[in-house]
Write a protein that holds these residues in place. Sequence first.
Motif, short mmCIF file in Angstrom:
data_model
loop_
_atom_site.label_atom_id
_atom_site.label_comp_id
_atom_site.label_asym_id
_atom_site.label_seq_id
_atom_site.Cartn_x
_atom_site.Cartn_y
_atom_site.Cartn_z
N THR A 213 0.84 -1.20 0.00
CA THR A 213 0.00 0.00 0.00
C THR A 213 0.87 1.25 0.00
O THR A 213 0.66 2.17 -0.80
CB THR A 213 -0.96 0.00 1.20
N ALA A 214 1.86 1.28 0.87
CA ALA A 214 2.76 2.44 0.95
C ALA A 214 3.59 2.59 -0.33
O ALA A 214 3.74 3.70 -0.85
CB ALA A 214 3.67 2.31 2.17
N ALA A 215 4.12 1.49 -0.84
CA ALA A 215 4.98 1.54 -2.03
C ALA A 215 4.22 1.91 -3.30
O ALA A 215 4.79 2.49 -4.22
CB ALA A 215 5.69 0.20 -2.21
N LEU A 216 2.94 1.57 -3.36
CA LEU A 216 2.16 1.85 -4.58
C LEU A 216 1.49 3.22 -4.56
O LEU A 216 1.04 3.71 -5.61
CB LEU A 216 1.10 0.77 -4.77
N ARG A 217 1.40 3.84 -3.41
CA ARG A 217 0.68 5.12 -3.30
C ARG A 217 1.21 6.16 -4.28
O ARG A 217 0.45 6.75 -5.04
CB ARG A 217 0.77 5.63 -1.86
N GLU A 218 2.50 6.39 -4.30
CA GLU A 218 3.06 7.44 -5.16
C GLU A 218 2.95 7.12 -6.65
O GLU A 218 2.50 7.96 -7.43
CB GLU A 218 4.51 7.72 -4.76
N PRO A 219 3.35 5.92 -7.11
CA PRO A 219 3.22 5.66 -8.55
C PRO A 219 1.77 5.66 -9.04
O PRO A 219 1.49 6.11 -10.16
CB PRO A 219 3.89 4.30 -8.77
N LEU A 220 0.84 5.19 -8.21
CA LEU A 220 -0.57 5.23 -8.62
C LEU A 220 -1.11 6.65 -8.64
O LEU A 220 -1.87 7.03 -9.54
CB LEU A 220 -1.43 4.34 -7.73
N ALA A 221 -0.70 7.47 -7.68
CA ALA A 221 -1.13 8.87 -7.68
C ALA A 221 -0.57 9.61 -8.90
O ALA A 221 -1.26 10.41 -9.52
CB ALA A 221 -0.70 9.56 -6.39
N ALA A 222 0.68 9.31 -9.26
CA ALA A 222 1.27 9.95 -10.45
C ALA A 222 0.52 9.53 -11.71
O ALA A 222 0.25 10.36 -12.59
CB ALA A 222 2.75 9.58 -10.56
N LEU A 223 0.15 8.26 -11.81
CA LEU A 223 -0.61 7.80 -12.97
C LEU A 223 -1.99 8.43 -12.99
O LEU A 223 -2.47 8.89 -14.04
CB LEU A 223 -0.72 6.27 -12.96
N ALA A 224 -2.62 8.51 -11.84
CA ALA A 224 -3.96 9.10 -11.75
C ALA A 224 -3.96 10.59 -12.08
O ALA A 224 -5.00 11.15 -12.42
CB ALA A 224 -4.56 8.85 -10.36
N ALA A 225 -2.80 11.23 -12.01
CA ALA A 225 -2.71 12.66 -12.33
C ALA A 225 -2.68 12.92 -13.83
O ALA A 225 -2.83 14.07 -14.25
CB ALA A 225 -1.46 13.25 -11.66
N ARG A 226 -2.52 11.88 -14.65
CA ARG A 226 -2.48 12.05 -16.11
C ARG A 226 -3.87 12.44 -16.62
O ARG A 226 -4.84 11.73 -16.35
CB ARG A 226 -2.04 10.76 -16.81
N PRO A 227 -3.99 13.51 -17.40
CA PRO A 227 -5.31 13.94 -17.85
C PRO A 227 -5.88 13.11 -19.01
O PRO A 227 -7.08 13.20 -19.28
CB PRO A 227 -5.07 15.38 -18.31
N ASP A 228 -5.06 12.31 -19.67
CA ASP A 228 -5.50 11.64 -20.90
C ASP A 228 -5.53 10.12 -20.81
O ASP A 228 -5.50 9.43 -21.83
CB ASP A 228 -4.64 12.08 -22.08
N LEU A 229 -5.63 9.57 -19.62
CA LEU A 229 -5.64 8.11 -19.48
C LEU A 229 -6.80 7.45 -20.22
O LEU A 229 -6.67 6.33 -20.72
CB LEU A 229 -5.71 7.69 -18.01
#
Length: 186
Positions: free
Chosen positions: A33-49
């Motif tokens: 949970t801790a290790a995935l928080r940052e990479p998932l948040a960065a992916l979720a910040a993409r406007p064109d997913l």
Amino acid sequence: MAASPETGTAIRACAQAVIRAIETHGHDTAQLTAALREPLAALAARPDLCTAGVPRLGNHVANSQYLYYDGDLSILLFELPDGRPIDVHDHGNWESMAIYRGRVKHTVYERRDDGSVPGKADLTVVEDRVLEPGDSVVIAPPADIHGFMALQEGSWGITVASGTYKPERCYFQPEAGTVVSRRPRG
């Protein structure tokens, strides 16, 4: 808007971070949970997913896409039906869910009984909260049962899963204390 090359790079970076997290932490839910928080948040910040994936048949939703798949790891983007709860279910593997857009009520359960009485299940709530964009959660044994519902129209989630989903899943009605086994439906 078409997905940019930078979005492909961001998806690949997220997948690589997930692979490193699994190699480092195994299936330790708290550490993952801790290790995935940052990479998932960065992916979720993409406007064109929403324009970056390849369509797939969703298990509980009508609109689902592969963002990444390598035979063991998948990263999926899916649109939640507005106001319709997704039945409480298990997976047969661990899964992480992050919110891309909208708000989602998400409840994680742990099974307290041993499953020896057919059709009966005793679940306890482990976590019950509202997830917003960038929030994520790992659903893994022994708390590998969850249900969720979009709280606003246009809610989308990102799922990361390691391994293969069970073809037959357990579907629970926690209030009634029941469980049935069936194939997921879209």
